[in-house]
Design a protein around this motif. Structure first.
Motif, PDB file in Angstrom:
ATOM      1  N   ARG A   3      37.203  39.738  17.426  1.00  0.00           N
ATOM      2  CA  ARG A   3      36.962  38.386  16.905  1.00  0.00           C
ATOM      3  C   ARG A   3      36.392  37.567  18.063  1.00  0.00           C
ATOM      4  O   ARG A   3      37.056  37.402  19.089  1.00  0.00           O
ATOM      5  CB  ARG A   3      38.259  37.775  16.401  1.00  0.00           C
ATOM      6  N   ILE A   4      35.162  37.085  17.873  1.00  0.00           N
ATOM      7  CA  ILE A   4      34.462  36.356  18.928  1.00  0.00           C
ATOM      8  C   ILE A   4      34.222  34.922  18.467  1.00  0.00           C
ATOM      9  O   ILE A   4      33.549  34.690  17.453  1.00  0.00           O
ATOM     10  CB  ILE A   4      33.097  37.014  19.265  1.00  0.00           C
ATOM     11  N   GLU A  18      25.301  35.053  16.078  1.00  0.00           N
ATOM     12  CA  GLU A  18      26.158  35.569  15.003  1.00  0.00           C
ATOM     13  C   GLU A  18      25.630  36.917  14.486  1.00  0.00           C
ATOM     14  O   GLU A  18      26.403  37.875  14.335  1.00  0.00           O
ATOM     15  CB  GLU A  18      26.206  34.548  13.859  1.00  0.00           C
ATOM     16  N   LEU A  19      24.335  37.012  14.228  1.00  0.00           N
ATOM     17  CA  LEU A  19      23.743  38.261  13.726  1.00  0.00           C
ATOM     18  C   LEU A  19      23.853  39.391  14.741  1.00  0.00           C
ATOM     19  O   LEU A  19      24.174  40.531  14.389  1.00  0.00           O
ATOM     20  CB  LEU A  19      22.284  38.037  13.339  1.00  0.00           C
ATOM     21  N   VAL A  20      23.584  39.079  16.017  1.00  0.00           N
ATOM     22  CA  VAL A  20      23.678  40.084  17.080  1.00  0.00           C
ATOM     23  C   VAL A  20      25.103  40.626  17.159  1.00  0.00           C
ATOM     24  O   VAL A  20      25.316  41.834  17.260  1.00  0.00           O
ATOM     25  CB  VAL A  20      23.220  39.490  18.433  1.00  0.00           C
ATOM     26  N   HIS A  26      31.175  43.194  15.659  1.00  0.00           N
ATOM     27  CA  HIS A  26      32.166  42.154  15.960  1.00  0.00           C
ATOM     28  C   HIS A  26      32.260  41.155  14.807  1.00  0.00           C
ATOM     29  O   HIS A  26      31.397  41.099  13.937  1.00  0.00           O
ATOM     30  CB  HIS A  26      31.805  41.435  17.259  1.00  0.00           C
ATOM     31  N   ARG A  27      33.321  40.340  14.825  1.00  0.00           N
ATOM     32  CA  ARG A  27      33.533  39.285  13.834  1.00  0.00           C
ATOM     33  C   ARG A  27      33.336  37.924  14.487  1.00  0.00           C
ATOM     34  O   ARG A  27      34.274  37.377  15.080  1.00  0.00           O
ATOM     35  CB  ARG A  27      34.949  39.363  13.267  1.00  0.00           C
ATOM     36  N   ALA A  47      37.364  37.055  22.516  1.00  0.00           N
ATOM     37  CA  ALA A  47      36.436  36.511  23.507  1.00  0.00           C
ATOM     38  C   ALA A  47      35.829  35.226  22.968  1.00  0.00           C
ATOM     39  O   ALA A  47      35.847  34.969  21.759  1.00  0.00           O
ATOM     40  CB  ALA A  47      35.337  37.516  23.825  1.00  0.00           C
ATOM     41  N   VAL A  48      35.288  34.435  23.894  1.00  0.00           N
ATOM     42  CA  VAL A  48      34.597  33.195  23.555  1.00  0.00           C
ATOM     43  C   VAL A  48      33.217  33.245  24.203  1.00  0.00           C
ATOM     44  O   VAL A  48      33.093  33.576  25.383  1.00  0.00           O
ATOM     45  CB  VAL A  48      35.371  31.959  24.084  1.00  0.00           C
ATOM     46  N   ILE A  49      32.196  32.933  23.404  1.00  0.00           N
ATOM     47  CA  ILE A  49      30.853  32.714  23.937  1.00  0.00           C
ATOM     48  C   ILE A  49      30.666  31.212  23.908  1.00  0.00           C
ATOM     49  O   ILE A  49      30.730  30.584  22.850  1.00  0.00           O
ATOM     50  CB  ILE A  49      29.779  33.446  23.111  1.00  0.00           C
TER      51      ILE A  49
END
Length: 117
Positions: A3-4, A18-20, A26-27, A47-49
């Motif tokens: 979950r990102i 989001e698509l990548v 990943h979610r 993780a956080v971007i």
């Protein structure tokens, strides 16, 4: 599948990210401004971007909040158009695991994120 949390105000960059992430298995969960991001940080993420320039506040303040107030060890990858050395150094000193500048390569984003995870 991780979950990102993607904290990004630019709708095009947010959608591409989001698509990548989805294609890599990943979610992604999106937050587009400081307040919604701060609220989203209460939910566990792998993780956080994190973008730095956000409506309503600064991403580095969110990073400080995540590390100091929440005590979180969640992986953080800063993704920013800011390329100044002092900004990069400040982000890393505040606890970011990595820093990637925009525009970015989707492959590089996934590789750096997976290294953080």
């Amino acid at each position: 599948m991780a979950r990102i949390l993607v904290i990004e105000d630019d709708p095009v960059v947010a959608r591409v990210t989001e698509l990548v992430l989805q294609r890599a298995g990943h979610r992604p969960v999106l937050a587009r401004d400081f307040l919604s991001a701060k609220s989203a940080l209460a939910e566990p993420a792998d993780a956080v971007i994190l973008d730095i320039n956000l409506p309503g506040g600064n991403g580095l303040e969110l990073l400080r909040h995540l590390r100091e107030e929440l005590g979180s060890r969640t992986a953080v990858l800063i993704l920013s158009a800011l390329k100044q050395e002092d900004v990069i150094v400040r982000g890393l000193k505040l606890g970011a695991n990595d820093f990637l500048t925009k525009p970015f390569s989707p492959q590089e984003l996934i590789l750096r994120l997976e290294r953080c995870l």
